[in-house]
Scaffold this active site. Structure first.
Site, PDB file in Angstrom:
ATOM      1  N   TYR A 247     -12.265 -11.649 -45.566  1.00 50.08           N
ATOM      2  CA  TYR A 247     -13.214 -11.368 -44.474  1.00 50.08           C
ATOM      3  C   TYR A 247     -14.413 -12.312 -44.582  1.00 50.08           C
ATOM      4  CZ  TYR A 247     -10.572  -7.222 -43.157  1.00 50.08           C
ATOM      5  OH  TYR A 247      -9.584  -6.369 -42.720  1.00 50.08           O
TER       6      TYR A 247
ATOM      7  N   TYR B  73      -0.003 -11.633 -40.760  1.00 55.75           N
ATOM      8  CA  TYR B  73      -0.474 -10.706 -41.803  1.00 55.75           C
ATOM      9  C   TYR B  73       0.099 -11.059 -43.163  1.00 55.75           C
ATOM     10  CZ  TYR B  73      -3.329  -7.059 -39.625  1.00 55.75           C
ATOM     11  OH  TYR B  73      -4.359  -6.354 -39.056  1.00 55.75           O
TER      12      TYR B  73
ATOM     13  N   VAL C 178     -19.847  -2.701 -16.979  1.00 56.31           N
ATOM     14  CA  VAL C 178     -19.623  -3.938 -16.226  1.00 56.31           C
ATOM     15  C   VAL C 178     -18.247  -3.847 -15.573  1.00 56.31           C
ATOM     16  CG1 VAL C 178     -19.393  -6.448 -16.349  1.00 56.31           C
ATOM     17  CG2 VAL C 178     -21.132  -5.264 -17.737  1.00 56.31           C
TER      18      VAL C 178
ATOM     19  N   SER D 241      -9.766  -3.024 -25.128  1.00 56.90           N
ATOM     20  CA  SER D 241     -10.310  -2.191 -26.212  1.00 56.90           C
ATOM     21  C   SER D 241      -9.206  -1.358 -26.826  1.00 56.90           C
ATOM     22  CB  SER D 241     -11.405  -1.262 -25.669  1.00 56.90           C
ATOM     23  OG  SER D 241     -11.703  -0.242 -26.606  1.00 56.90           O
TER      24      SER D 241
ATOM     25  N   THR E  61      -8.800  -6.271 -37.389  1.00 60.86           N
ATOM     26  CA  THR E  61      -9.701  -6.419 -38.538  1.00 60.86           C
ATOM     27  C   THR E  61     -11.126  -6.646 -38.042  1.00 60.86           C
ATOM     28  OG1 THR E  61      -9.384  -8.833 -38.650  1.00 60.86           O
ATOM     29  CG2 THR E  61      -7.909  -7.461 -40.001  1.00 60.86           C
TER      30      THR E  61
END
Length: 526
Positions: A73, A186, A235, A276, A482
């Site tokens: 990360y 991955y 929006v 999302s 992630t």
């Protein structure tokens, strides 16, 4: 919402970690005044999928938990190194997390449990030679050749009965019908974790849930720099300049029940969270099941703008296959320590030192995890909270003869206690527990098979002022689902749109490390 001033304005559509990270990079690396940065969020709270809310009386809810990794990360840790801790003056959030993780290292002693309620020995991956060859071939096959192949197009039935698959699938929430390209990414990105997948020692934990540990300090940092937040603002559309190229000229939004528009000035930027994974989530209760809802505003916005201009992606592969992208989580608030005491004795892990406990023979493919307590800032000492999920919510339970999606919180908890063979304590546990189920229709939409171009570039070709920063934009070689993907996308968006010549932390290329490759090869024969 602030009006355009003399300086250029930046508008972030969505208030998740990507937008907050982008705002922080603008402040930290671009010297951007906070007053010219605007975050427009539909919900009444920031954080997006990094949620965590509730109280002792009504119960706590975490829709999901992000697992962090110290080696992979890169941009998240860079960002958090700049954000002051809320609890430990003088420390950054990064330093705070490292100190906590060092004090509470992860080493699972009960990764898989069988139907007899016994902990399985998972030292062996369980591969046969066909599995090993298919895995090796997947890793070296170019993505363009894989195309829209699914994981079960690539591997035979035996692969999906191996210890490796049970552990990998539940660690990262993969399904057999998900994209083979994503599994390949991955496998390469987390190649260094492969030898310790059975203990999850590589997982980095935050002191609390991610909202309390990451979003709150990030929000405070941005507030102190004067960033403008407009909540409960949706929006709905973007207008573009006519002709070739991509230049946003106007935002359409709903605020306080009224349709409004905002005209962009010369040099203003729009950075959009398109799609999302937690949109349209629905909560149940101890006495009711959650609903399965459909598309919400973020998917509809992406559909509208993608229809206007080429190069803005294709939301359909991700948004139109709820049957392949949904699963159900549950958060359990316990008023005493009875369940935790039993679970710690069963798993041989104190809460916060283990990892997912997966019931591999469960029809719902159910897993739970006990975090270090307290898991919420406002959690009383006597209250304990744990989280779990089922990858197959449409299957009928082994003890409760209903689909998980039709079950109340009490019924989900009953099924779990049967798998653990805690029947003797069932009534006492249930009488003092509050299990809140959560149905998430798009939670693994980012893993659905996709073609090249379905995910737009972070900054699309020809764009002068528009960027995408969701789990549904394209960052070569990196892995969705992630925190890092969101933060990396935000950093690319900000630096590119502003023409900033600053380095972005590169992706660690473990597939070129001979030692990592050798360890992976040896592990496959365990």
């Amino acid at each position: 919402m602030a009006e355009n001033g003399n300086g250029r304005q930046v508008y972030f559509v969505g208030g998740g970690i990507a937008s907050l990270a982008g705002a922080a990079f603008l402040v930290r690396d671009c010297g951007f005044p906070g007053e010219q940065i605007h975050v427009l969020e539909e919900m009444k709270i920031l954080g997006g999928s990094n949620d965590g809310a509730g109280n002792e009386q009504q119960g706590y809810v975490i829709r999901g938990g992000r697992m962090l990794n110290d080696e992979t990360y890169e941009n998240l840790w860079d960002l958090l190194s700049s954000i002051p801790s809320l609890d430990q003056p003088g420390l950054s959030v990064r330093e705070e997390i490292v100190a906590f993780d060092t004090a509470h290292p992860t080493h699972s002693n009960a990764r898989l449990v069988n139907k007899e309620g016994q902990v399985e020995d998972v030292t062996s991956m369980g591969f046969d030679m066909a599995d090993r060859l298919a895995m090796a071939k997947l890793i070296v096959t170019p993505e363009e050749k894989l195309g829209t192949a699914r994981i079960n197009d690539w591997f035979g039935p035996h692969f999906f009965e191996t210890n490796f698959w049970f552990m990998w699938a539940t660690t990262f929430a993969f399904q057999p019908w998900h994209s083979a390209v994503e599994l390949k990414r991955y496998m390469i990105r987390f190649m260094h974790e492969y030898p310790r997948i059975h203990t999850l020692e590589g997982v980095t934990r935050t002191p609390y849930n991610q909202y309390d540990s990451i979003i709150l300090p990030l929000h405070k940092y941005l507030e102190e720099h004067g960033v403008d937040f407009t909540l409960k603002c949706t929006v709905t559309d973007l207008d573009f300049k006519e002709g070739d190229g991509i230049t946003v000229t106007r935002l359409h939004y709903m605020k306080d029940g009224a349709e409004q528009v905002l005209d962009l000035g010369e040099g203003d930027l729009v950075i959009v969270t398109n799609g999302s994974m937690t949109e349209s989530s629905s909560l149940g209760s101890m006495t009711s099941a959650p609903e399965l809802l459909g598309k919400g505003s973020s998917w509809k916005l992406w559909e509208r703008i993608a229809a206007k201009k080429p190069g803005l992606g294709n939301p359909s592969p991700f948004a139109d296959h709820i049957e392949g992208s949904k699963w159900e989580s549950f958060t359990v608030t316990c008023q005493d320590s009875r369940f935790f005491d039993l679970m710690e004795a069963f798993s041989r892990n104190k809460a916060g030192t283990g990892a997912l406990v997966t019931f591999k023979d469960s029809s719902w493919f159910m897993s739970i995890v006990l975090a270090h307590q307290p898991h919420f800032r406002n959690q009383p000492e006597h209250v304990k909270v744990f989280w779990g999920y089922g990858l197959f919510p449409d299957r009928v339970g082994d003890y409760v003869k209903k689909k998980m999606s039709d079950c109340t919180g009490e019924e989900i908890l009953t099924e779990l206690l049967h798998h653990l063979h805690f029947e003797k304590d069932r009534d006492a546990i249930i009488s003092t527990a509050n299990c809140i189920p959560c149905m998430m229709p798009f939670i693994t939409a980012q893993f659905m098979p996709r073609a090249l171009g379905d995910r737009p570039k972070v900054v699309p070709d020809g764009s002068t002022n528009l960027a995408f920063i969701s789990q549904f934009c394209e960052i070569p070689d990196d892995v969705v689902f992630t925190e890092e993907y969101s933060v990396r996308a935000a950093r690319i968006a900000v630096y590119t749109l502003l023409g900033l010549d600053k380095p972005i932390a590169p992706i660690n290329q473990y597939q070129y490390d001979v030692r990592t490759l050798l360890q992976g090869f040896v592990t496959s024969f365990r």
